[in-house]
Write an enzyme that holds these catalytic residues in place. Structure first.
Site, PDB file in Angstrom:
ATOM      1  N   GLU A  96      57.933  42.583  26.423  1.00 29.69           N
ATOM      2  CA  GLU A  96      59.473  42.798  26.648  1.00 29.69           C
ATOM      3  C   GLU A  96      60.007  43.797  25.523  1.00 29.69           C
ATOM      4  O   GLU A  96      60.887  43.305  24.545  1.00 29.69           O
ATOM      5  CB  GLU A  96      60.022  41.298  26.379  1.00 29.69           C
ATOM      6  CG  GLU A  96      59.577  40.505  27.393  1.00 29.69           C
ATOM      7  CD  GLU A  96      60.591  39.172  27.678  1.00 29.69           C
ATOM      8  OE1 GLU A  96      61.184  39.097  26.651  1.00 29.69           O
ATOM      9  OE2 GLU A  96      60.344  38.501  28.615  1.00 29.69           O
ATOM     10  N   GLU A 153      55.281  35.703  32.619  1.00 25.77           N
ATOM     11  CA  GLU A 153      56.051  34.848  31.961  1.00 25.77           C
ATOM     12  C   GLU A 153      57.093  34.287  33.306  1.00 25.77           C
ATOM     13  O   GLU A 153      57.542  35.306  33.673  1.00 25.77           O
ATOM     14  CB  GLU A 153      56.731  35.198  30.858  1.00 25.77           C
ATOM     15  CG  GLU A 153      56.160  35.200  29.741  1.00 25.77           C
ATOM     16  CD  GLU A 153      56.847  35.600  28.214  1.00 25.77           C
ATOM     17  OE1 GLU A 153      57.981  35.201  28.418  1.00 25.77           O
ATOM     18  OE2 GLU A 153      56.439  36.100  27.576  1.00 25.77           O
TER      19      GLU A 153
HETATM   20  C1  FCB Z   1      60.535  35.573  26.616  1.00 26.24           C
HETATM   21  C2  FCB Z   1      59.742  35.799  25.573  1.00 26.24           C
HETATM   22  C3  FCB Z   1      58.967  34.770  25.135  1.00 26.24           C
HETATM   23  C4  FCB Z   1      59.881  33.317  25.136  1.00 26.24           C
HETATM   24  C5  FCB Z   1      60.321  33.140  26.531  1.00 26.24           C
HETATM   25  C6  FCB Z   1      61.229  32.031  26.772  1.00 26.24           C
HETATM   26  O1  FCB Z   1      61.723  36.482  26.709  1.00 26.24           O
HETATM   27  O2  FCB Z   1      58.875  36.805  25.838  1.00 26.24           O
HETATM   28  O3  FCB Z   1      58.402  34.843  24.029  1.00 26.24           O
HETATM   29  O4  FCB Z   1      61.018  33.432  24.365  1.00 26.24           O
HETATM   30  O5  FCB Z   1      61.344  34.222  26.644  1.00 26.24           O
END
Ligand code: FCB
Length: 481
Positions: free
Chosen positions: A201, A386
């Site tokens: 990210e 994620e």
């Molecule tokens: C993302 C991050 C991770 C965590 C999740 C909830 O943006 O990559 O580390 O904070 O959100």
């Protein structure tokens, strides 16, 4: 440039009110999704869970680890909402075999973790710290012993403080240091780790860390955005090249926080559209376009141009084996004439369900982004690296009977399946996260785990979602709500 109001903390404040009113949760009312042909994922689909070093490891002074920007940021009064720090976190530095047992116990075939750069190069460059490498070597072996494939992220936001003191990502040199670190990791772990993710990210790190000051390094300087974006991209390209030179047979990707930017009040409020497009260019396009097209979107070009050197765009456009997609919500954007960028966070439709952060829950946003990746960027192999949902923020214990999380996951997996049925090459899904951990500026108040953690004893307790996800990983069949 500023982007008025786009902060996790601000959203957290909104959400705290919503939680008090009993509104927060992860109830998934979905945008319109196509009807699925079936609910069976392929047998070779990779089911996994994701984590990050700084959020889980603790032991921040063990075995010669150097300081990271997050150590420095978390120590600033008021930086972390509950005043906590990550010196213990999940204690995974010492309890990693328990973590590996939990991954294997759910029948997951993959675990995404990140490597703490300051454990490997305590000063960001120079001498390699063997004790730091040894920890990851042990973790990798523990995973492989249990039949779990390691997916290692190289940079999940914890820059060595020594590099920040030399300018951090605003300095071109940091991109070169990332490539050195990537090559060193490949040489040490590449015999056993086959899947690497270079960046996590970059957009979040660039904007929240350098413009909004909500994340480490805690800077609030819009002029940094262009340099930071470009050097992150450059570091990624240099790293991919360095890793391929060090070893063949690796699967190398990078992970982006993709979010559709929706104009507030669309389609009537047409004046919000250019602001939404501007946000999209900076948040999504500034990372996707250089990687897959070798160019910056027009709206980002002016910002990065002063840093562009001959050959940079070719270096950045290194073929990757996969794109990692992190997705939590779409974002609503409105025009703000008082902001130099004209971009501000808008309000999602009033009826939209929200998560604990106050973000809209809408799996159709994930389908939108997966469709765009397929249609506009050459349909790369994608892992969802994620996706998940926090409990309503609280300093109390986690919700163990977390049906809301199961609903959230089911709805988002429907979007994943819909994209696959339309031709997207999606190879796997990593739940964020395995164990409730230290959620950056929200400290321990936000809990995303399949497994709860007692902060006093470190004891781990699987939630209902853990059992549900294990069932899904075993059968590949997504149940009906
Ligand atoms: C993302 C991050 C991770 C965590 C999740 C909830 O943006 O990559 O580390 O904070 O959100």
């Amino acid at each position: 440039m500023t982007m008025t109001g786009i902060t996790r903390r601000r959203l957290g404040g909104v959400a705290a009110g919503a939680a008090a009113a009993g509104l927060a949760g992860c109830a998934a009312k979905t945008g319109p999704l196509p009807v699925l042909k079936d609910r069976q994922f392929p047998a070779d689909f990779t089911w996994g869970a994701a984590s990050a070093a700084y959020q889980t490891e603790g032991s921040t002074e063990a075995d010669g680890r150097g300081r990271s920007i997050w150590d420095e940021f978390a120590a600033r009064p008021g930086a972390i909402i509950d005043g906590s720090d990550a010196t213990t976190a999940c204690d995974s530095y010492r309890r990693y075999t328990e973590d590996a047992d939990l991954v294997a116990g759910a029948g997951l075939k993959a675990y995404r973790f990140s490597i703490a750069w300051p454990r490997i190069f305590p000063d960001g460059a120079g001498a390699l710290n063997e004790a730091g490498v040894d920890y990851y070597s042990r973790l990798v072996d523990a995973l492989l012993d249990r039949g779990v494939s390691p997916f290692a992220t190289l940079f999940h936001w914890d820059l060595p403080l020594a590099l920040q003191e030399k300018g951090g990502w605003a300095a071109r040199d940091t991109a070169l240091r990332l490539a050195d670190y990537a090559a060193a990791i490949t040489a040490r772990l590449g015999d056993r780790v086959k899947n690497f993710i270079v960046l996590n990210e970059a957009a979040v790190h660039a904007v929240l860390g350098h413009v909004l000051g909500e994340h480490a390094p805690g800077l609030k300087d819009a002029a940094l955005l262009g340099p930071v974006i470009h050097h992150l991209n450059l570091g990624q390209g240099l790293s991919v090249a360095a890793m391929r030179a060090a070893q063949g047979g690796l699967s190398i990707g990078t992970t982006m926080a993709l979010q559709p930017a929706r104009p507030q009040g669309a389609p009537l409020a047409f004046w919000n559209r250019p602001a939404a497009d501007g946000f999209d260019a900076l948040w999504n396009g500034a990372f996707l376009d250089p990687l897959f097209k070798g160019a910056y979107p027009a709206a980002a070009l002016a910002m990065v141009e002063p840093m562009l050197q001959e050959g940079d765009l070719t270096l950045i456009r290194q073929p990757v084996d996969f794109l990692g997609v992190n997705y939590y919500s779409p974002t609503t954007i409105r025009l703000d004439l008082s902001s130099p960028s004209r971009i501000a966070a808008g309000e999602p439709p009033a009826a939209a369900p929200r998560d604990a952060f106050g973000r809209e829950i809408d799996p159709s946003g994930l389908l939108d982004m997966l469709t765009r990746v397929r249609e506009s960027y050459g349909n790369p192999v994608v892992y969802i690296t994620e996706n998940g949902c926090s409990d309503a923020f609280s300093d109390g214990p986690a919700v163990l009977d977390d049906g809301f999380r199961i609903n959230y996951l089911r709805a988002h997996l429907e979007a994943v399946k819909a994209a696959m049925e339309a031709g997207s090459r999606i190879a796997g899904f990593f739940h964020w996260t395995l164990i409730d951990n230290w959620e950056w500026a929200l400290g321990y108040r936000s809990k995303f785990g399949l497994v709860a953690m007692d902060r006093t004893t470190g004891a781990r307790t699987p939630k209902a979602s853990y059992v549900w996800y294990a069932g899904l990983a075993a059968s590949g069949l997504l149940d009906e709500a």
